[in-house]
Design an enzyme around this catalytic site. Structure first.
Site, short mmCIF file in Angstrom:
data_model
loop_
_atom_site.label_atom_id
_atom_site.label_comp_id
_atom_site.label_asym_id
_atom_site.label_seq_id
_atom_site.Cartn_x
_atom_site.Cartn_y
_atom_site.Cartn_z
N SER A 110 11.23 -14.10 35.85
CA SER A 110 12.65 -13.82 35.61
C SER A 110 13.36 -15.11 35.23
CB SER A 110 13.27 -13.26 36.88
OG SER A 110 14.67 -13.36 36.84
N SER A 111 14.46 -14.98 34.48
CA SER A 111 15.22 -16.19 34.09
C SER A 111 15.89 -16.85 35.30
CB SER A 111 16.27 -15.84 33.04
OG SER A 111 17.17 -14.89 33.56
N CYS A 112 15.96 -16.16 36.44
CA CYS A 112 16.62 -16.76 37.60
C CYS A 112 15.76 -17.85 38.26
CB CYS A 112 17.05 -15.72 38.61
SG CYS A 112 15.69 -14.98 39.47
N TYR A 139 14.66 -14.22 45.42
CA TYR A 139 13.88 -13.60 44.34
C TYR A 139 13.28 -14.70 43.45
CZ TYR A 139 13.12 -10.54 40.27
OH TYR A 139 12.58 -9.84 39.22
N LYS A 143 9.37 -15.51 42.51
CA LYS A 143 8.87 -15.52 41.13
C LYS A 143 8.25 -16.89 40.79
CE LYS A 143 9.65 -11.33 39.78
NZ LYS A 143 8.52 -10.47 39.40
N HIS A 182 21.98 -3.89 38.14
CA HIS A 182 22.46 -5.01 37.34
C HIS A 182 23.77 -4.62 36.65
CE1 HIS A 182 18.17 -6.21 37.70
NE2 HIS A 182 18.72 -7.40 37.83
#
Ligand code: GFB
Length: 326
Positions: A110-112, A139, A143, A182
């Site tokens: 994920s981009s987070c 999260y 990841k 989201h």
């Protein structure tokens, strides 16, 4: 590596938004031997069951699209679930893939994973260069562990495990629960319900100024198949749309698509999250992949999916009673 159309391919999480998009794309491209298990058939948090499944089914290729996911509020309020479940799912699937000789595995992050204040657009090398966004650090840590697991199994055991970092996603089978979703599915549902109930305003979270990049799930699925066939590097690779917009601009597109003419009210007591999350996708663009679904067209498809699905049907039943607006 080119994958044979008769290869045994396991899509972990094939009922979710990303997994089902990968499944559709595999079918569209003629892959004949797809393996998917619902949560009641296989609990991916259960190490023994996952190992037994791999021993029996012997998949040759694996997509790890199973994860506990959610929007800013779900991440912020269920830190233990987001960290624990994601660590369990990915370590069970990745370790079993090693034990049972999977030819290639693709892990979805994920981009987070990037620091909250990473320079924009975010390049792959910015990983672990600064503190994470507090609302989704749990999260993100899970990841990042998934990326590192893939790297570790490559180095120690020579496994061909690759990692792909998608930007914020939307599309068919999205989650429209307003507490856990989201932003885009939340806006679709709130604005649709407001239009149907003839309400004059809708409350959106935060200031509306954060910027997000959004990619249609079927575009990500095409990227995943492309990378499974074409990409064998240890370095993970970003998959984004290539441009971003503010949440306020996003809400205005949803207003247009849904046909809601009332006012948007911004509740600044709710968190904004990262100020901006635009991926630098130049590496995958240079390999030849490009997104095909433009944002407004994708939102129209997502709205159709919402209207055809259970969330809108529930809404129809609800508005027989006095309407409740968020
Ligand atoms: O999509 P979202 O929940 O998550 O929120 P993140 C994006 C932005 O939209 C935030 C605003 O600034 C929210 O405050 N927003 C406005 C809303 N109205 C709403 C609403 O009604 N619902 C929601 N949910 N947001 C997630 C991470 O971050 O991104 C996950 O928490 C994951 O871990 C995912 O990485 C891709 O983009 O902030």
């Amino acid at each position: 590596m080119k994958i044979d159309k008769s290869a045994r391919i396991f899509v972990a999480g094939h009922r979710g938004m990303v997994g089902s998009a990968i499944w559709r794309e595999l079918q569209r491209q003629g892959y004949a031997h797809l393996i998917g298990k619902s949560r009641s058939e296989l609990d991916l948090c259960d190490t023994v069951s996952v190992q037994e499944f791999f021993e029996k089914e012997r998949p040759q290729f694996v997509f790890v699209a199973a994860a506990k996911v959610g929007g800013i509020r779900a991440n912020d309020t269920q830190p233990a679930n987001f960290l624990h479940e994601n660590l369990q799912i990915q370590s069970n699937v990745i370790h079993s893939a090693h034990l049972f000789g999977v030819t290639k595995l693709l892990f979805l992050g994920s981009s987070c994973i990037y620091p909250k204040l990473a320079p924009q657009p975010m390049k792959e090398e910015y990983l672990l260069s600064g503190p994470l966004e507090p609302t989704n650090q749990w999260y993100a840590v899970a990841k990042i562990a998934g990326i590192k697991l893939c790297e570790a199994y490559r180095r120690q055991h020579g496994c061909n495990f690759i990692s792909v970092m998608p930007t914020n996603l939307y599309g068919p089978k999205d989650n429209y629960d307003l507490e856990t979703s989201h932003v885009l599915p939340a806006l679709i549902r709130k604005l649709h319900e407001a239009k149907t109930a003839d309400s004059s305003k809708v409350i959106c979270w935060g200031s509306g100024t954060p910027r997000r990049e959004l990619l249609y799930a079927d575009d990500l699925a095409r990227a995943c198949l492309f990378l499974l066939n074409e990409y064998d590097e240890e370095r993970f690779i970003n998959v984004g749309f290539g441009s971003d917009l503010t949440i306020r601009e996003l809400a205005e597109i949803v207003q247009r698509v849904v046909g809601f003419c009332g006012e948007l009210v911004w509740d600044v007591s709710k968190p904004d999250g990262s100020p901006r999350k635009l991926m630098d996708s130049s590496r995958i663009f240079a390999l030849g992949w490009r997104p095909e679904v433009d944002l407004e067209a994708g939102i129209r498809l997502a709205y159709q999916d919402f209207l055809n699905g259970p969330w809108a049907r529930e809404n129809k039943q609800k508005i027989q009673k006095p309407a409740q607006m968020a």
